[in-house]
Scaffold this motif. Structure first.
Motif, PDB file in Angstrom:
ATOM      1  N   GLU A  54       0.835  -1.204   0.000  1.00 18.66           N
ATOM      2  CA  GLU A  54       0.000   0.000   0.000  1.00 18.66           C
ATOM      3  C   GLU A  54       0.868   1.251   0.000  1.00 18.66           C
ATOM      4  OE1 GLU A  54      -3.638   2.197   2.408  1.00 18.66           O
ATOM      5  OE2 GLU A  54      -2.710   0.424   3.295  1.00 18.66           O
ATOM      6  N   THR A  55       1.932   1.232   0.783  1.00 16.36           N
ATOM      7  CA  THR A  55       2.844   2.379   0.827  1.00 16.36           C
ATOM      8  C   THR A  55       3.439   2.641  -0.554  1.00 16.36           C
ATOM      9  OG1 THR A  55       3.371   1.945   3.144  1.00 16.36           O
ATOM     10  CG2 THR A  55       4.951   3.282   1.906  1.00 16.36           C
ATOM     11  N   ARG A  56       3.908   1.583  -1.217  1.00 16.69           N
ATOM     12  CA  ARG A  56       4.481   1.731  -2.566  1.00 16.69           C
ATOM     13  C   ARG A  56       3.443   2.251  -3.546  1.00 16.69           C
ATOM     14  NH1 ARG A  56       6.557  -3.830  -2.841  1.00 16.69           N
ATOM     15  NH2 ARG A  56       5.600  -3.918  -4.892  1.00 16.69           N
ATOM     16  N   LEU A  57       2.210   1.719  -3.458  1.00 16.63           N
ATOM     17  CA  LEU A  57       1.139   2.156  -4.356  1.00 16.63           C
ATOM     18  C   LEU A  57       0.846   3.635  -4.161  1.00 16.63           C
ATOM     19  CD1 LEU A  57      -1.085   1.523  -6.444  1.00 16.63           C
ATOM     20  CD2 LEU A  57      -2.559   0.881  -4.518  1.00 16.63           C
ATOM     21  N   LEU A  58       0.725   4.058  -2.928  1.00  8.59           N
ATOM     22  CA  LEU A  58       0.436   5.470  -2.643  1.00  8.59           C
ATOM     23  C   LEU A  58       1.577   6.374  -3.123  1.00  8.59           C
ATOM     24  CD1 LEU A  58      -1.214   5.092   0.862  1.00  8.59           C
ATOM     25  CD2 LEU A  58      -2.332   5.882  -1.227  1.00  8.59           C
ATOM     26  N   GLU A  59       2.806   5.924  -2.951  1.00  4.23           N
ATOM     27  CA  GLU A  59       3.954   6.714  -3.394  1.00  4.23           C
ATOM     28  C   GLU A  59       3.968   6.909  -4.905  1.00  4.23           C
ATOM     29  OE1 GLU A  59       7.278   4.521  -1.833  1.00  4.23           O
ATOM     30  OE2 GLU A  59       7.119   5.447   0.153  1.00  4.23           O
ATOM     31  N   GLU A 146      -2.050   2.122 -13.760  1.00  2.00           N
ATOM     32  CA  GLU A 146      -0.726   2.700 -14.029  1.00  2.00           C
ATOM     33  C   GLU A 146       0.088   2.809 -12.754  1.00  2.00           C
ATOM     34  OE1 GLU A 146      -1.132   6.476 -15.986  1.00  2.00           O
ATOM     35  OE2 GLU A 146      -1.247   5.546 -17.968  1.00  2.00           O
ATOM     36  N   SER A 147      -0.553   3.248 -11.676  1.00  2.00           N
ATOM     37  CA  SER A 147       0.144   3.401 -10.396  1.00  2.00           C
ATOM     38  C   SER A 147       0.598   2.044  -9.865  1.00  2.00           C
ATOM     39  CB  SER A 147      -0.765   4.080  -9.369  1.00  2.00           C
ATOM     40  OG  SER A 147      -1.146   5.361  -9.813  1.00  2.00           O
ATOM     41  N   ALA A 148      -0.256   1.038  -9.979  1.00  2.00           N
ATOM     42  CA  ALA A 148       0.100  -0.312  -9.521  1.00  2.00           C
ATOM     43  C   ALA A 148       1.279  -0.852 -10.319  1.00  2.00           C
ATOM     44  CB  ALA A 148      -1.105  -1.238  -9.634  1.00  2.00           C
ATOM     45  N   GLU A 149       1.281  -0.590 -11.615  1.00  2.00           N
ATOM     46  CA  GLU A 149       2.392  -1.044 -12.451  1.00  2.00           C
ATOM     47  C   GLU A 149       3.688  -0.349 -12.051  1.00  2.00           C
ATOM     48  OE1 GLU A 149       3.665  -0.998 -17.153  1.00  2.00           O
ATOM     49  OE2 GLU A 149       1.534  -1.144 -16.652  1.00  2.00           O
ATOM     50  N   GLN A 150       3.617   0.962 -11.831  1.00  2.00           N
ATOM     51  CA  GLN A 150       4.804   1.709 -11.420  1.00  2.00           C
ATOM     52  C   GLN A 150       5.308   1.265 -10.044  1.00  2.00           C
ATOM     53  OE1 GLN A 150       3.821   5.861 -11.731  1.00  2.00           O
ATOM     54  NE2 GLN A 150       3.622   5.784 -13.951  1.00  2.00           N
ATOM     55  N   ALA A 151       4.394   0.819  -9.195  1.00  2.00           N
ATOM     56  CA  ALA A 151       4.755   0.328  -7.858  1.00  2.00           C
ATOM     57  C   ALA A 151       5.198  -1.133  -7.897  1.00  2.00           C
ATOM     58  CB  ALA A 151       3.579   0.490  -6.900  1.00  2.00           C
ATOM     59  N   GLU A 152       5.200  -1.708  -9.118  1.00  2.00           N
ATOM     60  CA  GLU A 152       5.596  -3.094  -9.337  1.00  2.00           C
ATOM     61  C   GLU A 152       4.735  -4.074  -8.542  1.00  2.00           C
ATOM     62  OE1 GLU A 152       9.833  -3.350  -8.738  1.00  2.00           O
ATOM     63  OE2 GLU A 152      10.234  -1.984 -10.398  1.00  2.00           O
ATOM     64  N   LEU A 153       3.432  -3.800  -8.524  1.00  2.00           N
ATOM     65  CA  LEU A 153       2.473  -4.694  -7.878  1.00  2.00           C
ATOM     66  C   LEU A 153       1.858  -5.580  -8.943  1.00  2.00           C
ATOM     67  CD1 LEU A 153       0.707  -2.203  -5.454  1.00  2.00           C
ATOM     68  CD2 LEU A 153       2.495  -3.849  -4.920  1.00  2.00           C
ATOM     69  N   LYS A 154       1.872  -6.857  -8.712  1.00  2.00           N
ATOM     70  CA  LYS A 154       1.345  -7.814  -9.675  1.00  2.00           C
ATOM     71  C   LYS A 154      -0.062  -8.231  -9.273  1.00  2.00           C
ATOM     72  CE  LYS A 154       5.314  -8.126 -11.824  1.00  2.00           C
ATOM     73  NZ  LYS A 154       5.579  -6.863 -12.445  1.00  2.00           N
ATOM     74  N   ASP A 155      -0.900  -8.448 -10.277  1.00  2.00           N
ATOM     75  CA  ASP A 155      -2.232  -9.019 -10.060  1.00  2.00           C
ATOM     76  C   ASP A 155      -3.051  -8.221  -9.047  1.00  2.00           C
ATOM     77  OD1 ASP A 155      -4.268 -10.916 -10.519  1.00  2.00           O
ATOM     78  OD2 ASP A 155      -3.625 -12.086  -8.780  1.00  2.00           O
ATOM     79  N   ILE A 156      -3.120  -6.913  -9.233  1.00  2.00           N
ATOM     80  CA  ILE A 156      -3.878  -6.068  -8.298  1.00  2.00           C
ATOM     81  C   ILE A 156      -4.898  -5.253  -9.079  1.00  2.00           C
ATOM     82  CG2 ILE A 156      -2.291  -4.091  -8.287  1.00  2.00           C
ATOM     83  CD1 ILE A 156      -3.794  -5.505  -5.118  1.00  2.00           C
ATOM     84  N   ARG A 157      -6.104  -5.173  -8.536  1.00  2.00           N
ATOM     85  CA  ARG A 157      -7.178  -4.370  -9.124  1.00  2.00           C
ATOM     86  C   ARG A 157      -7.733  -3.461  -8.030  1.00  2.00           C
ATOM     87  NH1 ARG A 157     -10.586  -9.585 -10.577  1.00  2.00           N
ATOM     88  NH2 ARG A 157     -10.890  -9.221  -8.393  1.00  2.00           N
TER      89      ARG A 157
END
Length: 176
Positions: A54-59, A146-157
């Motif tokens: 979550e921290t990475r996603l928000l950043e 886009e944010s999830a991809e930049q945060a390198e989060l896989k399989d997240i919606r």
């Protein structure tokens, strides 16, 4: 390239329907699907964000998207419910928001933790805009992906933020 089980079932259903139509119209005398059972499909998944995710996603999220993400993880509301909220739906005294139309079409009241109420109080309140978060669902979905991809989060919606809320409630012993 393996297919999702639900997609395979949809293809099989389409094929069976087509063959049944051909049978009814006399184009074939017997359907090859006669007596074939359709596969049962369980496409359920449970993906939620860990605190560091979550921290990475928000950043990596744009400033305007951050409160939407935080509100989703604090309330458990669906994206459409969040984006439909108006200032009139907020009851700061009672500590809740009123969702006028949920997924099943009914209204419901969602109690909020103090952190969600603080978030709402910090939102800009423009007289010309009655919604708390005046963005379209497609814009939010696209920006979230886009944010999830930049945060390198896989399989997240976005819907997984709702799962995050539920998982956190369960882990803390709170009934969601």
């Amino acid at each position: 390239n393996p297919r999702n089980p639900a997609t395979v079932k949809q293809y099989l259903t389409l094929l069976r329907s087509t063959l049944n139509l051909a049978l009814r119209n006399g184009k074939i005398t017997r359907s090859p699907f006669a007596g074939v059972r359709m596969p049962k499909v369980n496409n359920s998944r449970l993906r939620y964000l860990l605190d560091e995710e979550e921290t990475r996603l928000l950043e990596k999220s744009p400033t305007w998207l951050q409160p939407i993400i935080r509100f989703a993880t604090l309330s458990g509301c669906r994206q459409g419910e969040i984006l439909a909220l108006t200032w009139a739906d907020v009851d700061l005294e009672f500590g809740a928001v009123h969702v006028r139309r949920s997924k099943n079409g009914e209204a419901r009241t969602v109690p909020l933790p103090a952190s969600a109420l603080r978030l709402i109080k910090q939102l800009p309140h423009h007289l010309r805009e009655e919604r708390l978060f005046p963005y379209s669902g497609s814009y939010v979905s696209h920006s979230f992906a886009e944010s999830a991809e930049q945060a390198e989060l896989k399989d997240i919606r976005f819907h997984d933020l709702r799962h995050t809320y539920g998982a956190r409630c369960a882990m803390s012993g709170v009934d969601s």
